[in-house]
Design a protein around this motif. Structure first.
Motif, PDB file in Angstrom:
ATOM      1  N   SER A 101       0.811  -1.228   0.000  1.00  0.00           N
ATOM      2  CA  SER A 101       0.000   0.000   0.000  1.00  0.00           C
ATOM      3  C   SER A 101       0.842   1.276   0.000  1.00  0.00           C
ATOM      4  CB  SER A 101      -0.959   0.011   1.204  1.00  0.00           C
ATOM      5  OG  SER A 101      -1.805  -1.106   1.179  1.00  0.00           O
ATOM      6  N   PRO A 102       1.650   1.488  -1.044  1.00  0.00           N
ATOM      7  CA  PRO A 102       2.470   2.706  -1.092  1.00  0.00           C
ATOM      8  C   PRO A 102       1.600   3.950  -1.271  1.00  0.00           C
ATOM      9  CG  PRO A 102       2.529   1.585  -3.213  1.00  0.00           C
ATOM     10  CD  PRO A 102       1.800   0.671  -2.270  1.00  0.00           C
ATOM     11  N   THR A 103       2.064   5.033  -0.693  1.00  0.00           N
ATOM     12  CA  THR A 103       1.394   6.324  -0.884  1.00  0.00           C
ATOM     13  C   THR A 103       2.175   7.196  -1.871  1.00  0.00           C
ATOM     14  OG1 THR A 103       2.558   7.184   1.058  1.00  0.00           O
ATOM     15  CG2 THR A 103       0.325   6.323   1.393  1.00  0.00           C
ATOM     16  N   HIS A 104       3.498   7.062  -1.860  1.00  0.00           N
ATOM     17  CA  HIS A 104       4.362   7.868  -2.719  1.00  0.00           C
ATOM     18  C   HIS A 104       5.178   6.950  -3.642  1.00  0.00           C
ATOM     19  CE1 HIS A 104       3.308  10.784   0.338  1.00  0.00           C
ATOM     20  NE2 HIS A 104       3.860  11.748  -0.360  1.00  0.00           N
ATOM     21  N   ILE A 105       5.176   7.271  -4.922  1.00  0.00           N
ATOM     22  CA  ILE A 105       5.930   6.498  -5.907  1.00  0.00           C
ATOM     23  C   ILE A 105       6.790   7.456  -6.723  1.00  0.00           C
ATOM     24  CG2 ILE A 105       5.780   5.005  -7.940  1.00  0.00           C
ATOM     25  CD1 ILE A 105       3.150   3.933  -6.862  1.00  0.00           C
ATOM     26  N   THR A 131      -4.218   1.293  -7.314  1.00  0.00           N
ATOM     27  CA  THR A 131      -3.878   1.055  -5.909  1.00  0.00           C
ATOM     28  C   THR A 131      -4.357   2.252  -5.108  1.00  0.00           C
ATOM     29  OG1 THR A 131      -1.908  -0.168  -6.610  1.00  0.00           O
ATOM     30  CG2 THR A 131      -1.997   0.538  -4.308  1.00  0.00           C
ATOM     31  N   ARG A 132      -5.399   2.072  -4.342  1.00  0.00           N
ATOM     32  CA  ARG A 132      -6.097   3.215  -3.733  1.00  0.00           C
ATOM     33  C   ARG A 132      -5.247   4.025  -2.765  1.00  0.00           C
ATOM     34  NH1 ARG A 132     -12.274   1.027  -2.590  1.00  0.00           N
ATOM     35  NH2 ARG A 132     -12.753   0.509  -4.773  1.00  0.00           N
ATOM     36  N   SER A 133      -4.180   3.420  -2.263  1.00  0.00           N
ATOM     37  CA  SER A 133      -3.344   4.133  -1.293  1.00  0.00           C
ATOM     38  C   SER A 133      -2.496   5.222  -1.935  1.00  0.00           C
ATOM     39  CB  SER A 133      -2.419   3.146  -0.575  1.00  0.00           C
ATOM     40  OG  SER A 133      -1.589   2.471  -1.519  1.00  0.00           O
ATOM     41  N   VAL A 134      -2.221   5.122  -3.236  1.00  0.00           N
ATOM     42  CA  VAL A 134      -1.288   6.040  -3.908  1.00  0.00           C
ATOM     43  C   VAL A 134      -1.878   7.451  -3.965  1.00  0.00           C
ATOM     44  CG1 VAL A 134      -0.087   6.576  -6.064  1.00  0.00           C
ATOM     45  CG2 VAL A 134      -0.248   4.196  -5.272  1.00  0.00           C
ATOM     46  N   ALA A 165      -5.037  13.733 -11.344  1.00  0.00           N
ATOM     47  CA  ALA A 165      -5.640  14.653 -10.386  1.00  0.00           C
ATOM     48  C   ALA A 165      -7.122  14.348 -10.180  1.00  0.00           C
ATOM     49  CB  ALA A 165      -5.461  16.092 -10.853  1.00  0.00           C
ATOM     50  N   GLU A 166      -7.774  13.826 -11.215  1.00  0.00           N
ATOM     51  CA  GLU A 166      -9.186  13.452 -11.096  1.00  0.00           C
ATOM     52  C   GLU A 166      -9.378  12.313 -10.101  1.00  0.00           C
ATOM     53  OE1 GLU A 166     -10.589  12.565 -14.997  1.00  0.00           O
ATOM     54  OE2 GLU A 166     -10.383  14.629 -15.723  1.00  0.00           O
ATOM     55  N   ARG A 167      -8.309  11.567  -9.834  1.00  0.00           N
ATOM     56  CA  ARG A 167      -8.350  10.483  -8.852  1.00  0.00           C
ATOM     57  C   ARG A 167      -7.624  10.876  -7.562  1.00  0.00           C
ATOM     58  NH1 ARG A 167     -10.111   5.720 -11.041  1.00  0.00           N
ATOM     59  NH2 ARG A 167      -9.239   4.577  -9.268  1.00  0.00           N
ATOM     60  N   GLN A 168      -7.447  12.180  -7.361  1.00  0.00           N
ATOM     61  CA  GLN A 168      -6.787  12.728  -6.165  1.00  0.00           C
ATOM     62  C   GLN A 168      -5.352  12.234  -6.027  1.00  0.00           C
ATOM     63  OE1 GLN A 168     -10.268  11.482  -5.713  1.00  0.00           O
ATOM     64  NE2 GLN A 168     -10.532  13.581  -6.459  1.00  0.00           N
ATOM     65  N   ILE A 169      -4.672  12.091  -7.162  1.00  0.00           N
ATOM     66  CA  ILE A 169      -3.250  11.727  -7.174  1.00  0.00           C
ATOM     67  C   ILE A 169      -2.462  12.899  -7.755  1.00  0.00           C
ATOM     68  CG2 ILE A 169      -1.501  10.145  -8.063  1.00  0.00           C
ATOM     69  CD1 ILE A 169      -3.689   8.005  -8.251  1.00  0.00           C
ATOM     70  N   THR A 170      -1.482  13.359  -7.017  1.00  0.00           N
ATOM     71  CA  THR A 170      -0.652  14.485  -7.455  1.00  0.00           C
ATOM     72  C   THR A 170       0.524  13.975  -8.264  1.00  0.00           C
ATOM     73  OG1 THR A 170      -1.243  15.761  -5.487  1.00  0.00           O
ATOM     74  CG2 THR A 170       0.744  16.438  -6.685  1.00  0.00           C
ATOM     75  N   LEU A 171       0.717  14.543  -9.444  1.00  0.00           N
ATOM     76  CA  LEU A 171       1.870  14.200 -10.282  1.00  0.00           C
ATOM     77  C   LEU A 171       2.832  15.371 -10.318  1.00  0.00           C
ATOM     78  CD1 LEU A 171       3.283  12.280 -12.345  1.00  0.00           C
ATOM     79  CD2 LEU A 171       2.052  13.522 -14.135  1.00  0.00           C
ATOM     80  N   VAL A 172       4.102  15.091 -10.041  1.00  0.00           N
ATOM     81  CA  VAL A 172       5.169  16.092 -10.150  1.00  0.00           C
ATOM     82  C   VAL A 172       6.210  15.554 -11.124  1.00  0.00           C
ATOM     83  CG1 VAL A 172       7.009  17.326  -8.934  1.00  0.00           C
ATOM     84  CG2 VAL A 172       4.808  16.924  -7.796  1.00  0.00           C
TER      85      VAL A 172
END
Length: 234
Positions: A101-105, A131-134, A165-172
């Motif tokens: 269950s990683p949060t940061h990749i 993976t919902r935790s990401v 972002a639509e899935r609340q995942i931030t991309l940098v």
């Protein structure tokens, strides 16, 4: 004998003397240094030597861990994929890191320029997004050459960021013109870290004969290049 090997040898001496606390600490530090060396460019003979050392001393550190109730030692899995082998989707390849269950990749790959390389990037991000935790994905790559590839790269990063972002995942996205290493790092809220050392980066699949054949969307049907992927958990 380099610094990692010296540390492991010193650990073995303490181990034989029955000083298990000191031995365990030296094993742990030596193994961490050894895993860092595996990510550096070197000969295949040297890499095999390092992998043999890892297997030997991880086994011994695990014995001490069970005896003394110590913290976990690094785990290592080597996946050797043969030329033209099939069945290796990104979901299968990264199943173990994602199970924690990683949060940061963090994705490090210097070559995300061509259309097929960017398609692979989107495909692996699709796996991560399931993976919902990401919550955060960071990409480090080199800037594409001026022209169509650079325009394509910029559009990919922008559109991929919007869809994540639509899935609340931030991309940098960061760019490094001296980047060489190809790896993906997974970290969860308990500070469990997996590192996937990728011999060919994401570009491990052979070119499809057509975009209308099996493998266009399901990567288990794609033929792979010969490659070694090393997974470490620490």
């Amino acid at each position: 004998m380099d610094d990692a090997e010296q540390m492991l040898y010193a650990g073995r001496v303490k181990d034989e003397e029955g000083k298990f606390d000191e031995a365990f600490n030296l094993y742990q530090q030596g193994l961490e240094k050894l895993m860092e060396k595996l990510k550096q460019p070197t000969s295949s003979e040297k890499k095999d030597h390092y992998k043999n050392l890892l297997n030997t001393y991880i086994s011994r550190a695990e014995v001490i861990k069970k005896k003394k109730g110590k913290a976990s030692v690094p785990q290592v899995q080597e996946i050797r994929i043969a030329n033209d082998e099939m069945g290796w989707s990104f979901a299968k390849l990264f199943a173990k890191p994602l199970a924690d269950s990683p949060t940061h990749i963090r994705i490090q790959d210097p070559y995300l320029h061509a259309r097929h390389q960017l398609n692979n990037l989107v495909a692996v991000c699709e796996v991560f997004a399931r993976t919902r935790s990401v919550s955060h994905i960071r990409i480090i790559t080199r800037t594409a050459p001026p022209g169509d590839q650079k325009t394509q790269q910029q559009k990919c990063m922008r559109d991929l960021g919007d869809s994540l972002a639509e899935r609340q995942i931030t991309l940098v996205t960061n760019y490094s013109e001296t980047l060489h290493d190809r790896e993906i790092r997974f970290k969860n809220d308990n500070n469990v870290v997996w590192v996937a050392i990728l011999g060919r980066g994401l570009d491990m699949y052979k070119k499809l004969p057509s975009w209308f054949c099996l493998g266009a969307t399901d990567y288990t049907f794609r033929k792979c290049h010969e490659v070694t992927v090393t997974l470490t958990r620490g």
